[in-house]
Structures are given as structure tokens and as C-alpha cells.
Design an enzyme around this catalytic site. Structure first.
Site, PDB file in Angstrom:
ATOM      1  N   ASP A 188       0.892  -1.200   0.129  1.00  0.00           N
ATOM      2  CA  ASP A 188       0.097   0.103  -0.124  1.00  0.00           C
ATOM      3  C   ASP A 188       1.170   1.211  -0.109  1.00  0.00           C
ATOM      4  O   ASP A 188       1.945   1.280   0.398  1.00  0.00           O
ATOM      5  CB  ASP A 188      -0.894  -0.037   1.427  1.00  0.00           C
ATOM      6  CG  ASP A 188      -0.055   0.123   2.518  1.00  0.00           C
ATOM      7  OD1 ASP A 188       0.742  -0.553   2.885  1.00  0.00           O
ATOM      8  OD2 ASP A 188      -0.479   1.026   3.318  1.00  0.00           O
ATOM      9  N   GLU A 221      -0.141  -0.551   5.750  1.00  0.00           N
ATOM     10  CA  GLU A 221       0.838   0.182   6.557  1.00  0.00           C
ATOM     11  C   GLU A 221       0.797   1.596   6.883  1.00  0.00           C
ATOM     12  O   GLU A 221       0.916   2.332   7.809  1.00  0.00           O
ATOM     13  CB  GLU A 221       2.365  -0.511   6.178  1.00  0.00           C
ATOM     14  CG  GLU A 221       3.477   0.122   7.281  1.00  0.00           C
ATOM     15  CD  GLU A 221       4.220   1.485   7.087  1.00  0.00           C
ATOM     16  OE1 GLU A 221       4.646   1.836   7.954  1.00  0.00           O
ATOM     17  OE2 GLU A 221       3.818   2.105   5.984  1.00  0.00           O
TER      18      GLU A 221
END
Length: 450
Positions: free
Chosen positions: A91, A153
């Protein structure tokens, strides 16, 4: 053998670029308010396919408690060999202001020898680094491998942190390569060994039952915003350094330094503006508490009334180095804010969040194997770096696997401008760090046998 490995990695760099271009083109921002969740799943599936092709087994997606998907896989160790966990995250941060990008954020663009695009460094560049190292080794991977590629994250919603403890056996390894950091500068081989923790609070100042007309009451009426400004100002000394009663703000950093001129460039400090605090830049970044006012609730300039504010509020963040308990730091910050209140104004402090600092133990065989690999690739010994940000997963790993060595490394360096417009990566860092990783796996196979 080493020359042959370097040649294979160099030959793989065109594939690394095409892989990174494909990954960057997927806007895998793990916030459904901004981007469709399907794009994160698309990135996860790409990662799973790529690592399967690179020799890992049973690579699959696991849903974590925050709804994101972690990519999990493994490769059994040869007899007597240790196991290494490879961490990364797919991500990315949102692009922020598209107009501030020189080239489209989700299109890999080569410019001045660097590759630009959101995630090129943080952390899709590290995914490509892993893949390049494994492809160069081929079937000659001398250790067992575990893979976990995180999917949220950047949003900090803690999906993987909650997933790890009840699945400890699935991810257990002797050494953990947390590849979400990088070198002190291009060409300076570095391992990050400390991360700052944090204590965030919201402070509210109340002075009046409500706002009152400044023409009728201004002067004797206590101004809540002015009181808040005084309170916040008390958190810094005459040099601008953090000063909080009850906290030691005099620590020193023993690892690699941070050149002040380079820091000014990296941080975008305007000409003629001084840095705040005293001591070296590294001292202030990695060895001392650092306070930041993240936001203030008060009337905006446009639309503001001629009134004395009755209430004002601020969000305050305190970063703390290893050796400082974040709960103790939060309590000291809270007490300081209350004690600094002028004119008897009422002060309320709401605890928002805390995170523990992290410090790696560097005396084991994994660090020795990494130092040998970095010396061979870069021609200089490994340096130690601190990092201002926190990676809560590292503390989860440390608690879950207390005997494992945790190494933070990767392709990021200050010029990458991670989290900012015009993020980029130096492809030579991908090439060199992939070589380092491949050599590390070879070295650790000999040095780290259980």
C-alpha cells in the site's frame, strides 16, 4: 561467484523497472474513502503471483483484522539452514496534491537518472528489491524464507500488528528483514537500528463561557487562543529545542551523522531560517524527544469575527527516542501543558495515542552477515542510522520473536521524498541493495545455522 551474482542482478534491472512500473500504476491507497479497495487487492494479487514465480510456495492472501490483505508465503529451509522473513508493504500514501507532481504520480517516469512515482521507494521499490535478489539466486536460495507483504501500513490501522501474535508460528524466522527504510544517502550502506516512539495528545484551553466582542471586552477578557500560544511556546527553549519538564532532552547519537546542509535540503528549510535546537542534527532527530504542534482549532483568518476566543484546541505530538517510555513521556507532556497555563485558564488534556520506540540488537550473526554483504557491494562498512518515524510492527515482532534478529534496511534514502509529491527512487540503490540482500542470504546461511 559474487561477480556472477552482480552480473545476474544487472541483467534483471530492466525487469525490475517494468515490474515497478506495473506496481506504481496500481493506486493501492488503503483508504476506501479515497480509492477503491479493489485496487489494493489488485496489488496484493500481483505481489502474490510475482513471489510465486520467484520460488516461494503457497503464496496467498490473508485478511487481517482491519480488513486489509497480507500476502503470505514461504520456502522451506535446506537441512540445518536458518529461516529469514522478508517484509514489505504494497500500500502507498495518497499522492496529496496532484498539481505538485512534475509527472503523473501513478505512472513511472524516468528523469535525471531517477524513477519517479508514488511508491517507487516506499515501499514498492523494496518489493522489487526482494524479487530481484530472489531471481538472481534462482534455485540456489540457501535459507528458508517467509514472506509477509502488508496492505495497510501507510494508514496505520494495525491490521498486520493484530494478525501476527495469533499466527506467530506462520511467520516465525531466525532473522527478519523489515525492508521499509534505506540508506543514509545514496551509496552509503546503512541499517536503521532505532525508531522513535510517540505520544500524541489534544490540549483544550477554556477561558470564557463563549466568544465575546473584542471591542467591548478585549483587554481584560482572557483570550483562550493567546493562552494556548503561550502554553505551546513553553514546550521549546530559547533555541527552539524541545523542553518538557521531567524529560531528558540532552541525548547524543553514536551512529552515522546527518550533514546539516543535506538536512536543510532534504527538509526544504528556507534560506536564512535556522534549524531549531542545539547539538548535532542526528542528536536532535534520533536521540532526543521532539515536540510538534500538528494542528490547532481556532477561527480561520477568512471569516473570523471581531471576538475574543473563549476556547482553543491543539493536537500535540511528542516523538521519543529508545530508552524513553512513551507513557512516562505522555504524562510529563500532560503535566507540563497544565502547569504552563497562564491566567488561571482551564486546561484539559486528552490522550490520543502512544507508540513505543524500538532499538535493534546488532551483535548477532545476521548483522555480521549483512555487514559483510554491504562491504562487498559498496566497498565500505555498514553504518547505523536512526529514523524519526515509528514502525509499530517492529515492536510486535520483537515481542513475538524475542530471539530473532530484526534488521531494517531497503532502497529509501533522503532524496526519495517518501510521503511527498515527486517521490522517486535511485535505480542504482535497487540494484545494489538487491545484491546486498542476495549476498546476505548466502552469508547468513553459513553464519546463522540454528
Amino acid at each position: 561467484m559474487t561477480d556472477d551474482l552482480a552480473r545476474r542482478i544487472a541483467e534483471l534491472m530492466p525487469r525490475a523497472k517494468s515490474d515497478l512500473a506495473r506496481l506504481v500504476a496500481i493506486p493501492s491507497v488503503a483508504d476506501p474513502r479515497q480509492y477503491p479497495p479493489e485496487r489494493c487487492r489488485e496489488a496484493a494479487e500481483w505481489v502474490a503471483t510475482a513471489f510465486t514465480e520467484a520460488g516461494l510456495q503457497d503464496v496467498h492472501l490473508e485478511e487481517t483484522p482491519d480488513g486489509s490483505h497480507a500476502v503470505i508465503g514461504h520456502r522451506p529451509p535446506p537441512p540445518g539452514a536458518p529461516t529469514v522473513l522478508l517484509y514489505c508493504h504494497y500500500d502507498v500514501q495518497p499522492p496529496l496534491d496532484d498539481a505538485a507532481w512534475t509527472s503523473p504520480p501513478f505512472e513511472l517516469t524516468e528523469r535525471d537518472g531517477r524513477w519517479y512515482g508514488r511508491g517507487t521507494a516506499d515501499c514498492k521499490g523494496n518489493i522489487v528489491m526482494h524479487l530481484t535478489a530472489l531471481r538472481a539466486l534462482g534455485e540456489d536460495i540457501p535459507v528458508g524464507l517467509k514472506l509477509v507483504a502488508e496492505g495497510s501500513e501507510e494508514q496505520g490501522t494495525g491490521g498486520l500488528e493484530e494478525y501476527v501474535p495469533p499466527h506467530a508460528g506462520e511467520l516465525h524466522a531466525d532473522a527478519l528483514l523489515v525492508c521499509d527504510t534505506g540508506n543514509a544517502a545514496v551509496g552509503v550502506p546503512t541499517a536503521t537500528i532505532t525508531l522513535r516512539g510517540l505520544a500524541n495528545v489534544v490540549v483544550t484551553v477554556r477561558a470564557l463561557e463563549g466568544d465575546v466582542h473584542s471591542g467591548m471586552f478585549g483587554g481584560p477578557a482572557p483570550d483562550a487562543l493567546a493562552a494556548l500560544v503561550r502554553i505551546l511556546d513553553s514546550l521549546r527553549d530559547e533555541h527552539g529545542g524541545t523542553r518538557i519538564d521531567g524529560l531528558d532532552c540532552t541525548g547524543t547519537w553514536a551512529g552515522v551523522g546527518y550533514d546539516e546542509t543535506q538536512f536543510r535540503t532534504d527538509a526544504g528549510v528556507l534560506d536564512g531560517v535556522s534549524l531549531t535546537g542545539t547539538g548535532s542534527v542526528a542528536d536532535r532527530l534520533w536521540a532526543r524527544p521532539a515536540v510538534t504542534v500538528l494542528g490547532i482549532d481556532c477561527p480561520p483568518v477568512v471569516g473570523s469575527a471581531a471576538a475574543v476566543p473563549g476556547t482553543a484546541r491543539a493536537r500535540v505530538s511528542l516523538r521519543v527516542p529508545p530508552g524513553t517510555d512513551p507513557g512516562t513521556a505522555r504524562d510529563a507532556l500532560t503535566a507540563h501543558l497544565r502547569a504552563a497555563a497562564p491566567w488561571g485558564v482551564r486546561v484539559e488534556v486528552e490522550n490520543e495515542s502512544t507508540g513505543s520506540p524500538f532499538e535493534a540488537a546488532t551483535g548477532g550473526p545476521a548483522y555480521g552477515a549483512l555487514d559483510s554483504a554491504m562491504r562487498e557491494v559498496y566497498g565500505k562498512p555498514m553504518a547505523f542510522l536512526g529514523q524519526g518515524g515509528s514502525i509499530p510492527l517492529c515492536n510486535v515482532f520483537a515481542r513475538t520473536y524475542p530471539e530473532a534478529e530484526i534488521i531494517l534496511m531497503g532502497v529509501e534514502e533522503p532524496r526519495c521524498l517518501i510521503h511527498a509529491p515527486n517521490e522517486s527512487v535511485d535505480p542504482e540503490e535497487i540494484r545494489h541493495m538487491a545484491h546486498v540482500e542476495a549476498l546476505f542470504l548466502q552469508n547468513y546461511a553459513k553464519a546463522g545455522r540454528p
